[in-house]
Design a protein around this motif. Structure first.
Motif, PDB file in Angstrom:
ATOM      1  N   ASP A   1       0.551  -0.446  10.923  1.00 55.23           N
ATOM      2  CA  ASP A   1       1.893  -0.070  10.820  1.00 55.23           C
ATOM      3  C   ASP A   1       2.645  -0.673   9.628  1.00 55.23           C
ATOM      4  OD1 ASP A   1       1.781   1.237  13.202  1.00 55.23           O
ATOM      5  OD2 ASP A   1       2.724  -0.250  14.541  1.00 55.23           O
ATOM      6  N   GLU A   2       3.570   0.352   9.176  1.00 55.26           N
ATOM      7  CA  GLU A   2       4.478  -0.050   8.087  1.00 55.26           C
ATOM      8  C   GLU A   2       5.597  -1.182   8.551  1.00 55.26           C
ATOM      9  OE1 GLU A   2       6.660   1.740   4.138  1.00 55.26           O
ATOM     10  OE2 GLU A   2       5.885   3.071   5.604  1.00 55.26           O
TER      11      GLU A   2
ATOM     12  N   SER B   1       0.632  -1.110  -0.161  1.00 59.71           N
ATOM     13  CA  SER B   1       0.035   0.139  -0.162  1.00 59.71           C
ATOM     14  C   SER B   1       0.985   1.276   0.059  1.00 59.71           C
ATOM     15  CB  SER B   1      -0.910  -0.063   1.230  1.00 59.71           C
ATOM     16  OG  SER B   1      -1.840   1.086   1.144  1.00 59.71           O
ATOM     17  N   ASP B   2       0.281   2.461  -0.003  1.00 57.00           N
ATOM     18  CA  ASP B   2       1.035   3.684   0.018  1.00 57.00           C
ATOM     19  C   ASP B   2       0.732   4.258   1.431  1.00 57.00           C
ATOM     20  OD1 ASP B   2       1.637   3.708  -2.724  1.00 57.00           O
ATOM     21  OD2 ASP B   2      -0.230   4.377  -3.127  1.00 57.00           O
ATOM     22  N   GLY B   3       1.904   4.963   2.031  1.00 54.97           N
ATOM     23  CA  GLY B   3       1.966   5.660   3.341  1.00 54.97           C
ATOM     24  C   GLY B   3       2.799   6.712   3.341  1.00 54.97           C
TER      25      GLY B   3
ATOM     26  N   SER C   1      12.687  -3.269  13.069  1.00 55.32           N
ATOM     27  CA  SER C   1      11.510  -3.921  12.545  1.00 55.32           C
ATOM     28  C   SER C   1      11.532  -5.205  11.990  1.00 55.32           C
ATOM     29  CB  SER C   1      10.611  -2.910  11.456  1.00 55.32           C
ATOM     30  OG  SER C   1       9.493  -3.264  11.132  1.00 55.32           O
TER      31      SER C   1
ATOM     32  N   MET D   1       9.992  -2.731   0.958  1.00 53.36           N
ATOM     33  CA  MET D   1      10.121  -2.434   2.336  1.00 53.36           C
ATOM     34  C   MET D   1      10.931  -1.028   2.423  1.00 53.36           C
ATOM     35  SD  MET D   1      10.300  -5.588   4.966  1.00 53.36           S
ATOM     36  CE  MET D   1      11.593  -6.345   4.187  1.00 53.36           C
ATOM     37  N   ASN D   2      10.219   0.247   2.935  1.00 54.88           N
ATOM     38  CA  ASN D   2      11.071   1.322   3.266  1.00 54.88           C
ATOM     39  C   ASN D   2      12.008   1.433   4.364  1.00 54.88           C
ATOM     40  OD1 ASN D   2      10.078   3.200   1.141  1.00 54.88           O
ATOM     41  ND2 ASN D   2       7.983   2.879   2.111  1.00 54.88           N
TER      42      ASN D   2
ATOM     43  N   LEU E   1       9.106  -2.508   8.065  1.00 57.31           N
ATOM     44  CA  LEU E   1      10.423  -1.714   7.542  1.00 57.31           C
ATOM     45  C   LEU E   1      11.582  -2.382   7.418  1.00 57.31           C
ATOM     46  CD1 LEU E   1       9.744   1.854   9.615  1.00 57.31           C
ATOM     47  CD2 LEU E   1       9.294   1.330   7.237  1.00 57.31           C
TER      48      LEU E   1
ATOM     49  N   ARG F   1       5.409   3.722  -1.540  1.00 56.41           N
ATOM     50  CA  ARG F   1       4.693   2.764  -1.731  1.00 56.41           C
ATOM     51  C   ARG F   1       5.648   1.586  -0.609  1.00 56.41           C
ATOM     52  NH1 ARG F   1       0.231   0.856  -3.934  1.00 56.41           N
ATOM     53  NH2 ARG F   1       0.549  -1.004  -4.889  1.00 56.41           N
ATOM     54  N   GLY F   2       4.997   0.730  -0.011  1.00 54.92           N
ATOM     55  CA  GLY F   2       5.636   0.076   1.151  1.00 54.92           C
ATOM     56  C   GLY F   2       4.782  -1.073   1.439  1.00 54.92           C
TER      57      GLY F   2
ATOM     58  N   PHE G   1       2.628  -3.135   4.534  1.00 55.23           N
ATOM     59  CA  PHE G   1       2.002  -3.049   5.653  1.00 55.23           C
ATOM     60  C   PHE G   1       1.409  -3.935   6.299  1.00 55.23           C
ATOM     61  CE2 PHE G   1       2.414   1.025   3.554  1.00 55.23           C
ATOM     62  CZ  PHE G   1       2.614   2.137   4.435  1.00 55.23           C
TER      63      PHE G   1
END
Length: 366
Positions: free
Chosen positions: A212-213, A47-49, A185, A179-180, A215, A53-54, A56
């Motif tokens: 939460d994303e 999804s976008d955050g 994480s 993953m950003n 990472l 793009r990443g 979640f």
């Protein structure tokens, strides 16, 4: 508009991979990975955050849970980084005919705005600011020096930047490279079984709440070990300049800033910016490193700020001459200004903290 080999012109999207009829139906990257034995936890979603793009979490994830498992044969790799970049370039050229297309098509929208890709005029906006070792074009310079690729084209350079900004420890790894950047994480490893190539896996390093994303720590910044970082050598870490050069973004605090001294042995002045208000922690003098010299930081910092002010006036003139039709100029100039402003703010806060600390030290001596 001139597109590289393997691409064609689209009136809306610009250069897009050549359309072929190699595939009868579209396959998304998660379905493709699972079809060939990979695992993507059902609780994860692309999804976008806030970071773009990443990956979640749709539901809570517990520490140690397996998030991804990627068979090695689904990772674009080779015997060396040079060979892997050429392999990636050739697969990109094949477009829909590539075995990896469900994965590669996700890279078409990848926006790469690294200083390495800027024009000479755009990189000149970074003059006078902290510059990482080997300069702003280290990726392309190292590629041509090490790989001896005399036939490199625009698609090769695109593959080069994708590889350096998105490759994992074993190569270009689907889903993993979405993953950003962030710390503590996830962690990863590799399982090799007898007679099999093995799998690359990713697990949760801490509990991850729904929404939460997820990472991945892409660099060795001070935030990875904030408690012990001040007692280590500043050169053990990637600072804001290295991260900006390598990935094109400014790391959020805590982050290490540094700048090169102006005289003598050109001592490097480094400190840790702890928060967005500019709170500072100094590197300590230990057996691991020399610590932060506050007197020298103040002296060199004042000169550096004055030179930045002079350059800012010249940058305003350069901006006035920039081609109005160039969207990239405006975007890259904005990135350069953000980098300059972040460094100047961090330096001013560090100098203010240094003055206060030296004042207290002198008072105590009396």
């Amino acid at each position: 508009l001139t597109c590289p080999d393997g691409y064609e012109t689209d009136c809306v999207e610009g250069c897009v991979p050549l359309r072929t009829h190699c595939r009868e139906e579209e396959t998304d990257v998660i379905s493709w990975l699972r079809h060939y034995g990979g695992i993507v936890d059902e609780r994860l979603v692309i999804s976008d955050g806030a970071l773009g793009r990443g990956l979640f979490a749709k539901e809570d994830v517990a520490t140690g849970d397996l998030l991804l498992s990627i068979p090695l044969e689904l990772i674009i790799a080779d015997t060396s980084p040079c060979a892997a970049i050429k392999h990636l370039r050739n697969e990109l050229q094949r477009g829909e005919c590539s075995f990896y297309w469900p994965y590669l098509k996700t890279m078409h929208a990848a926006e790469l705005r690294l200083p390495d890709l800027w024009s000479f005029e755009e990189r000149s906006l970074l003059d006078g600011l902290p510059t990482p070792q080997d300069g702003w074009q280290s990726y392309t310079q190292k590629y041509f020096a090490d790989c001896l690729d005399t036939n490199a084209d625009a698609l090769t350079l695109h593959a080069l930047m994708l590889y350096h900004t998105r490759a994992g420890p074993f190569g270009m790894s689907p889903i993993y490279d979405l993953m950003n950047h962030g710390y503590n994480s996830t962690f990863h490893g590799f399982d090799a079984e007898v007679g099999e190539k093995g799998t690359f896996w990713v697990r949760a390093a801490a509990d991850i709440k729904a929404g939460d994303e997820v990472l991945n720590s892409m660099v060795n910044g001070v935030a990875f070990r904030p408690g012990i970082a001040p007692g280590m050598h500043s050169e053990d870490f990637d600072g804001a300049p290295e991260i900006f050069r390598s990935y094109g973004f400014l790391e959020s605090p805590p982050v290490m800033w540094w700048f090169q001294g102006l005289a003598g042995l050109a001592e490097r002045h480094a400190w840790i910016q702890m928060d967005t208000q500019g709170a500072v922690r100094w590197f300590e003098t230990t057996e691991h490193g020399p610590g932060t010299n506050l007197d020298a930081l103040l002296a060199d910092g004042q000169t550096t700020l004055m030179e930045l002010q002079e350059r800012q006036e010249r940058l305003a003139k350069i901006a006035g001459k920039a081609p109005s039709v160039s969207g990239s100029w405006s975007l890259n100039r904005e990135m350069a200004m953000q980098y300059r402003d972040a460094f100047r703010s961090a330096l001013e806060a560090a100098m203010q903290a240094a003055r206060a600390e030296l004042k207290v030290s002198k008072r105590e001596e009396l």
